[in-house]
Design a protein around this motif. Structure first.
Motif, short mmCIF file in Angstrom:
data_model
loop_
_atom_site.label_atom_id
_atom_site.label_comp_id
_atom_site.label_asym_id
_atom_site.label_seq_id
_atom_site.Cartn_x
_atom_site.Cartn_y
_atom_site.Cartn_z
N ARG A 53 -10.05 0.01 -9.92
CA ARG A 53 -8.68 0.03 -10.41
C ARG A 53 -7.76 -0.93 -9.71
O ARG A 53 -6.54 -0.84 -9.83
CB ARG A 53 -8.12 1.46 -10.27
CG ARG A 53 -8.99 2.49 -10.96
CD ARG A 53 -8.88 2.41 -12.46
NE ARG A 53 -7.70 3.08 -12.91
CZ ARG A 53 -7.69 4.22 -13.58
NH1 ARG A 53 -8.84 4.79 -13.91
NH2 ARG A 53 -6.58 4.79 -13.93
N ARG A 77 -14.81 -0.84 -15.03
CA ARG A 77 -14.23 0.41 -15.51
C ARG A 77 -13.71 1.26 -14.36
O ARG A 77 -12.68 1.90 -14.48
CB ARG A 77 -15.34 1.17 -16.23
CG ARG A 77 -14.93 1.87 -17.47
CD ARG A 77 -16.17 2.38 -18.17
NE ARG A 77 -16.42 3.79 -17.93
CZ ARG A 77 -17.56 4.40 -18.26
NH1 ARG A 77 -18.53 3.71 -18.79
NH2 ARG A 77 -17.69 5.68 -18.04
N PHE A 78 -14.43 1.28 -13.25
CA PHE A 78 -14.09 2.20 -12.17
C PHE A 78 -13.37 1.50 -11.01
O PHE A 78 -13.09 2.13 -10.01
CB PHE A 78 -15.36 2.89 -11.64
CG PHE A 78 -15.86 3.98 -12.54
CD1 PHE A 78 -15.32 4.19 -13.80
CD2 PHE A 78 -16.87 4.83 -12.11
CE1 PHE A 78 -15.78 5.20 -14.62
CE2 PHE A 78 -17.34 5.86 -12.93
CZ PHE A 78 -16.80 6.04 -14.19
N TYR A 125 -3.10 -4.15 -6.14
CA TYR A 125 -2.64 -2.77 -6.12
C TYR A 125 -3.56 -1.91 -6.97
O TYR A 125 -4.27 -2.41 -7.83
CB TYR A 125 -1.20 -2.66 -6.61
CG TYR A 125 -0.99 -3.24 -7.98
CD1 TYR A 125 -1.30 -2.50 -9.11
CD2 TYR A 125 -0.52 -4.54 -8.16
CE1 TYR A 125 -1.14 -3.02 -10.38
CE2 TYR A 125 -0.37 -5.08 -9.43
CZ TYR A 125 -0.69 -4.31 -10.52
OH TYR A 125 -0.56 -4.83 -11.77
N TYR A 126 -3.51 -0.63 -6.69
CA TYR A 126 -4.28 0.35 -7.45
C TYR A 126 -3.40 0.77 -8.61
O TYR A 126 -2.29 1.24 -8.42
CB TYR A 126 -4.58 1.52 -6.53
CG TYR A 126 -5.47 2.61 -7.11
CD1 TYR A 126 -6.80 2.72 -6.71
CD2 TYR A 126 -4.97 3.55 -8.00
CE1 TYR A 126 -7.62 3.72 -7.20
CE2 TYR A 126 -5.79 4.55 -8.51
CZ TYR A 126 -7.10 4.63 -8.11
OH TYR A 126 -7.89 5.62 -8.61
N ARG A 127 -3.91 0.58 -9.84
CA ARG A 127 -3.07 0.91 -10.99
C ARG A 127 -3.56 2.19 -11.65
O ARG A 127 -4.75 2.49 -11.66
CB ARG A 127 -3.06 -0.25 -11.98
CG ARG A 127 -4.34 -0.42 -12.74
CD ARG A 127 -4.45 -1.75 -13.47
NE ARG A 127 -5.83 -2.21 -13.42
CZ ARG A 127 -6.84 -1.63 -14.05
NH1 ARG A 127 -6.63 -0.57 -14.80
NH2 ARG A 127 -8.07 -2.08 -13.94
N ASN A 128 -2.61 2.92 -12.17
CA ASN A 128 -2.94 4.20 -12.78
C ASN A 128 -1.94 4.51 -13.89
O ASN A 128 -0.76 4.21 -13.78
CB ASN A 128 -2.89 5.30 -11.72
CG ASN A 128 -3.53 6.57 -12.18
OD1 ASN A 128 -4.40 6.55 -13.05
ND2 ASN A 128 -3.11 7.69 -11.63
N THR A 129 -2.45 5.12 -14.95
CA THR A 129 -1.58 5.51 -16.05
C THR A 129 -1.49 7.03 -16.12
O THR A 129 -2.51 7.71 -16.09
CB THR A 129 -2.13 4.98 -17.39
OG1 THR A 129 -2.21 3.55 -17.32
CG2 THR A 129 -1.22 5.37 -18.54
#
Lengths: 259, 259
Positions: free
Chosen positions: A104, A101-102, A253-257
DNA sequence: AAGTGGTCTAGACCACGTT
DNA sequence: ACGTGGTCTAGACCACTTT
């Protein structure tokens, strides 16, 4: 919360007019806080079922719909998980689906094979000013310091420096960590120390790899890395972990929405 | 959505048993989709009020509570904004409070003064394979390419390379951008082209500054930078922007909340 | 069959903002 | 005074899971 007491009948509305006078909040928010408090007290442990909506409604003297709205919010925050026909469960970092979950980091291409974790260090240190402030403890108090390397697909990719309040993590040692190989750290924190990480705040920068970090990741000094500064919080919103991660991002890569 | 037709009376339940047969979805989800479609068609523009819950309920032949649940979700996604006593409004990137909804850079210390944007380039180019795939268009189709620099507190901090489908942004030129100095790009896209960015997906890496980027940010070559690769979507979930940002993170950091 | 969460409805009252 | 969203309640039925 002492205003949750009287029972309502018929269509009589019970608006939350607090006695204290200072802060007002809707009933369902008060219920939410009561549930969070129960979780914080360990009344229901990660993975367990909590009482049904009707039971909670009876316990708190409100209607089932009000409990539902409180639980809805907790489910939206991934603190509880609803399962139709079965009940509502306390979230855990041990479940396969929410295990990372944490974390990314995702692969640029293709799959993410089983992650390997190697603990390089686990020792007691004294809190400096920064750690003390972030963790809401006093300078000089005991901290557990862990350094580890995460390896994805045989490639060392992350170095984590982790700082935990010593008071909450008595008995956390290298050998304990070794004894739980393969278990995610946050899962171990839940089961062994009753500390559940529920929310985290991250600050991300780009940095050049130091000699030390470069060696651990088998890369050249000054390779650009993500530096991820994380503070994690429990049910009661107390900070209980400080973590500085160095992420190699050539294959991941660090993904973010953004919403 | 043709199953939203018959009216229910009394406590008769209207469960959403679709005609098509393929996919089922609860009524409030169908309402949500209908509202999204209306937004996509431009029936209500950013900043405007949408009809009241009761009006929408009458229009879609459902109860107000069902509309409420649909609107709740859209409000949670920042697509609509509820204002008690006034109504429900279509979100806009022009409002001061949500102006930088999609810019996650925060100052390490203290304030963030007014941001300045300098457009360096705005031209038509042809889509290469990558852009075509990401934007769901064909290779060779027209794109608008914009390069700009964002300056925080007098320090050049971000270089953005932006790619937009030419078909949607006819008439987007340097002079138009200059004529709207101080207006955020996403605000301009809303008002001038009827394109609202509603959601975005970012992939973040650490990279070394190229000669070209270094010069634009007045830094040394190979300085570590965040490379932020963003794809943005509209109401109908169509990708309408590709953006590659290079962020200097010595005074600012990318912030993120994990839940 | 019984129990759980999931959906839908209806009606009441409150708080806020405008007229 | 009126209309808006915000909260709370109550009851019905559905879908899923277990007994």
């Amino acid at each position: 919360m002492s205003d949750i007491s009287a029972s309502a009948t018929g269509s009589e509305t019970k608006q939350a007019n607090l006695a204290g006078g200072a802060s007002f909040s809707p009933l369902y928010q008060q219920i939410k806080q009561l549930v969070l408090r129960a979780l914080d007290m360990g009344e229901w442990k990660p993975g367990e079922v909590i009482p049904s909506e009707f039971e909670l409604a009876a316990r708190f003297q409100v209607s089932q719909g009000t409990v539902r709205k409180a639980v809805d919010e907790l489910a939206a925050e991934n603190i509880l998980i609803r399962r139709q026909g079965k009940g509502t469960f306390v979230s855990t970092h041990l479940e396969p689906n929410v295990r990372f979950r944490f974390l990314r980091l995702a692969a640029s291409e293709g799959r993410t094979s089983p992650t390997q974790s190697h603990v390089l260090s686990c020792q007691r240190i004294r809190a400096n000013a920064h750690a003390a402030q972030q963790l809401d403890i006093r300078v000089g108090e005991s901290l557990v310091y862990i350094r580890r390397v995460l390896t994805f697909d045989e490639v060392p990719t992350v170095v984590d420096d982790i700082y935990l309040p010593g008071a909450l993590f008595k008995g956390l040692t290298s050998s304990l960590l070794e004894a739980h190989q393969g278990v995610p750290l946050y899962g171990l924190f839940e089961t062994e120390f009753g500390v559940s990480m529920v929310r985290a705040q991250e600050q991300i920068r780009a940095v050049a790899a130091s000699e030390e970090i470069a060696e651990l990741l088998s890369i050249k000094k000054n390779t650009p890395l993500l530096c991820v500064d994380r503070t994690s919080y429990t049910y009661a919103d107390r900070p209980v972990e400080l973590r500085i991660g160095f992420y190699l991002t050539d294959k991941y890569y660090y993904r973010n929405t953004l919403i």
